[in-house]
Design a protein around this motif. Structure first.
Motif, PDB file in Angstrom:
ATOM      1  N   MET A 168       0.851  -1.200   0.000  1.00  0.00           N
ATOM      2  CA  MET A 168       0.000   0.000   0.000  1.00  0.00           C
ATOM      3  C   MET A 168       0.882   1.245   0.000  1.00  0.00           C
ATOM      4  O   MET A 168       1.855   1.324   0.745  1.00  0.00           O
ATOM      5  CB  MET A 168      -0.916   0.006   1.233  1.00  0.00           C
ATOM      6  CG  MET A 168      -1.846   1.197   1.312  1.00  0.00           C
ATOM      7  SD  MET A 168      -2.940   1.104   2.748  1.00  0.00           S
ATOM      8  CE  MET A 168      -3.856   2.617   2.525  1.00  0.00           C
ATOM      9  N   VAL A 169       0.564   2.200  -0.840  1.00  0.00           N
ATOM     10  CA  VAL A 169       1.358   3.416  -0.924  1.00  0.00           C
ATOM     11  C   VAL A 169       1.108   4.295   0.303  1.00  0.00           C
ATOM     12  O   VAL A 169      -0.003   4.369   0.823  1.00  0.00           O
ATOM     13  CB  VAL A 169       1.027   4.183  -2.216  1.00  0.00           C
ATOM     14  CG1 VAL A 169      -0.390   4.758  -2.176  1.00  0.00           C
ATOM     15  CG2 VAL A 169       2.035   5.283  -2.485  1.00  0.00           C
ATOM     16  N   GLU A 170       2.166   4.940   0.789  1.00  0.00           N
ATOM     17  CA  GLU A 170       2.052   5.884   1.899  1.00  0.00           C
ATOM     18  C   GLU A 170       2.143   7.291   1.336  1.00  0.00           C
ATOM     19  O   GLU A 170       2.816   7.522   0.322  1.00  0.00           O
ATOM     20  CB  GLU A 170       3.181   5.645   2.909  1.00  0.00           C
ATOM     21  CG  GLU A 170       3.056   6.489   4.168  1.00  0.00           C
ATOM     22  CD  GLU A 170       4.053   6.076   5.237  1.00  0.00           C
ATOM     23  OE1 GLU A 170       4.557   6.959   5.944  1.00  0.00           O
ATOM     24  OE2 GLU A 170       4.314   4.859   5.368  1.00  0.00           O
ATOM     25  N   THR A 171       1.481   8.245   1.980  1.00  0.00           N
ATOM     26  CA  THR A 171       1.452   9.615   1.468  1.00  0.00           C
ATOM     27  C   THR A 171       1.974  10.587   2.502  1.00  0.00           C
ATOM     28  O   THR A 171       1.771  10.422   3.703  1.00  0.00           O
ATOM     29  CB  THR A 171       0.027  10.030   1.072  1.00  0.00           C
ATOM     30  OG1 THR A 171      -0.851   9.839   2.191  1.00  0.00           O
ATOM     31  CG2 THR A 171      -0.473   9.220  -0.121  1.00  0.00           C
ATOM     32  N   GLY A 172       2.662  11.602   2.019  1.00  0.00           N
ATOM     33  CA  GLY A 172       3.113  12.701   2.852  1.00  0.00           C
ATOM     34  C   GLY A 172       2.801  14.011   2.165  1.00  0.00           C
ATOM     35  O   GLY A 172       2.277  14.037   1.043  1.00  0.00           O
ATOM     36  N   VAL A 173       3.123  15.111   2.825  1.00  0.00           N
ATOM     37  CA  VAL A 173       2.855  16.426   2.243  1.00  0.00           C
ATOM     38  C   VAL A 173       4.093  17.300   2.350  1.00  0.00           C
ATOM     39  O   VAL A 173       4.818  17.265   3.348  1.00  0.00           O
ATOM     40  CB  VAL A 173       1.661  17.135   2.913  1.00  0.00           C
ATOM     41  CG1 VAL A 173       0.371  16.371   2.670  1.00  0.00           C
ATOM     42  CG2 VAL A 173       1.884  17.336   4.403  1.00  0.00           C
ATOM     43  N   GLN A 174       4.336  18.072   1.293  1.00  0.00           N
ATOM     44  CA  GLN A 174       5.319  19.145   1.386  1.00  0.00           C
ATOM     45  C   GLN A 174       4.618  20.331   2.034  1.00  0.00           C
ATOM     46  O   GLN A 174       3.604  20.816   1.539  1.00  0.00           O
ATOM     47  CB  GLN A 174       5.857  19.528   0.010  1.00  0.00           C
ATOM     48  CG  GLN A 174       6.979  20.554   0.110  1.00  0.00           C
ATOM     49  CD  GLN A 174       7.361  21.124  -1.237  1.00  0.00           C
ATOM     50  OE1 GLN A 174       7.013  22.262  -1.546  1.00  0.00           O
ATOM     51  NE2 GLN A 174       8.062  20.343  -2.041  1.00  0.00           N
ATOM     52  N   LEU A 175       5.168  20.770   3.145  1.00  0.00           N
ATOM     53  CA  LEU A 175       4.499  21.819   3.916  1.00  0.00           C
ATOM     54  C   LEU A 175       4.491  23.156   3.174  1.00  0.00           C
ATOM     55  O   LEU A 175       5.444  23.488   2.463  1.00  0.00           O
ATOM     56  CB  LEU A 175       5.209  21.999   5.257  1.00  0.00           C
ATOM     57  CG  LEU A 175       5.014  20.866   6.258  1.00  0.00           C
ATOM     58  CD1 LEU A 175       6.028  20.975   7.388  1.00  0.00           C
ATOM     59  CD2 LEU A 175       3.593  20.882   6.810  1.00  0.00           C
ATOM     60  N   PRO A 176       3.431  23.939   3.351  1.00  0.00           N
ATOM     61  CA  PRO A 176       3.422  25.292   2.787  1.00  0.00           C
ATOM     62  C   PRO A 176       4.299  26.212   3.625  1.00  0.00           C
ATOM     63  O   PRO A 176       4.845  25.818   4.657  1.00  0.00           O
ATOM     64  CB  PRO A 176       1.942  25.686   2.897  1.00  0.00           C
ATOM     65  CG  PRO A 176       1.472  24.969   4.121  1.00  0.00           C
ATOM     66  CD  PRO A 176       2.207  23.645   4.126  1.00  0.00           C
ATOM     67  N   VAL A 177       4.454  27.432   3.183  1.00  0.00           N
ATOM     68  CA  VAL A 177       5.094  28.529   3.910  1.00  0.00           C
ATOM     69  C   VAL A 177       6.614  28.374   4.012  1.00  0.00           C
ATOM     70  O   VAL A 177       7.362  29.314   3.763  1.00  0.00           O
ATOM     71  CB  VAL A 177       4.488  28.716   5.334  1.00  0.00           C
ATOM     72  CG1 VAL A 177       5.190  29.855   6.078  1.00  0.00           C
ATOM     73  CG2 VAL A 177       2.988  28.944   5.269  1.00  0.00           C
ATOM     74  N   GLN A 178       7.121  27.169   4.359  1.00  0.00           N
ATOM     75  CA  GLN A 178       8.533  27.012   4.695  1.00  0.00           C
ATOM     76  C   GLN A 178       9.471  27.164   3.502  1.00  0.00           C
ATOM     77  O   GLN A 178      10.653  27.460   3.677  1.00  0.00           O
ATOM     78  CB  GLN A 178       8.771  25.676   5.392  1.00  0.00           C
ATOM     79  CG  GLN A 178       8.190  24.447   4.715  1.00  0.00           C
ATOM     80  CD  GLN A 178       9.009  23.915   3.580  1.00  0.00           C
ATOM     81  OE1 GLN A 178      10.226  24.020   3.590  1.00  0.00           O
ATOM     82  NE2 GLN A 178       8.356  23.327   2.586  1.00  0.00           N
TER      83      GLN A 178
END
Length: 307
Positions: free
Chosen positions: A1-11
């Motif tokens: 199963m694929v795992e997901t992450g996020v590139q944070l905004p603002v930084q």
């Protein structure tokens, strides 16, 4: 199963992807914390923070000048989140002595309760290297030895490394990281040298800009390189799809944004794990922090279960 992450905004505020609301006066730590807390609450596997020390004027237009320090930023977010992993995507390791990086990231892993994902890369801004006294044209070789030195420094309290660039021995590097034998190291970059480096020295590869059409050749290069090096075991492959928007935005999100109903987005994203990708780094389009948070929730509740 694929795992997901996020590139944070603002930084990081590259004009390639930054939204107008991220650059508004007063936007900063509070908005960054709310985004990370939402990702944590919604079950995203990691949040990611970029790295640059200084941007030359010639590149400040396309790249922007604002790039938060990843160690400070992820350390701050460790205190306001509970389970999501904290990724440097990517730390430009050649700019720092490996013992300095070992101290910083071991401390971050300890303070976060073992949630560090150490993403590393060679860097690409020549003036940044020259100003800090690092040979830009040898950055690949410097990164190779830095990863090897960092590997032993994160594994052993009194590490010994005999490489020509960074020899050290019998120097305590403490506190120690929580993750054993050390936090995972994922290597970023999509040049053949970077892909081979990830396969030889890392536990994962952080794709930079690869498309569904270019990924199969990259994954074959990883397989061949790991086989020649005698490396076995799990290996993470992190890809970055186009930006996404759940629903019909009613505003111009750009040609490269995936939009539409959850089943349509899930079908488009499913093509990545079908190729062998294990992790997807997502970035929703938005016109405000509230819309960003709404999009994160829609992704987590309506799209990702369909994967």
């Amino acid at each position: 199963m694929v795992e997901t992450g996020v590139q944070l905004p603002v930084q990081s505020q590259s004009t390639i992807y930054v939204e107008a609301w991220e650059t508004a006066p007063g936007v900063g730590a509070a908005e960054l914390a709310r985004a990370a807390q939402a990702a944590d609450r919604l079950g995203f596997g990691y949040v990611a923070c970029c790295d640059h020390v200084a941007i030359p004027r010639r590149l400040a237009g396309p790249m922007g000048a604002t790039w938060y320090d990843p160690v400070a930023t992820l350390g701050y977010l460790a205190a306001v989140t509970t389970r999501t992993r904290l990724m440097s995507h990517v730390a430009v390791l050649p700019l720092r002595h490996p013992l300095l990086s070992a101290k910083q990231y071991a401390t971050l892993d300890l303070l976060s309760g073992g949630r560090l994902l150490l993403g590393v890369g060679a860097g690409h801004v020549q003036e940044e290297f020259e100003t800090l006294g690092v040979d830009f044209h040898r950055r690949g070789a410097i990164l190779d030895e830095t990863i090897q030195a960092l590997d032993v420094a994160l594994r052993e309290e009194y590490p010994v490394h005999e490489g020509p660039l960074f020899p050290f021995s019998e120097l305590a590097v403490s506190p120690r990281p929580v993750q054993q034998p050390r936090p995972p190291i994922w290597v970023g970059g999509s040049s053949p040298a970077a892909v081979r480096r990830a396969a030889r020295l890392g536990e994962g590869w952080l794709s930079q800009g690869d498309t569904l059409e270019s990924l199969p050749a990259q994954l074959e290069l990883i397989r061949e390189t790991r086989e020649r090096a005698g490396r076995e075991g799990a290996f993470a492959v992190n890809a970055i799809p186009p930006t996404v928007y759940v629903g019909e935005p009613g505003w111009d999100t750009g040609r490269r944004t995936l939009t539409g109903k959850p089943d349509r987005l899930a079908e488009a994203l499913r093509a990545y794990p079908d190729l062998g990708v294990t992790h997807l780094q997502l970035r929703p389009r938005s016109r405000s922090l509230d819309e960003y948070l709404d999009q994160l929730e829609a992704l987590a509740t309506d799209v990702l279960p369909l994967l």
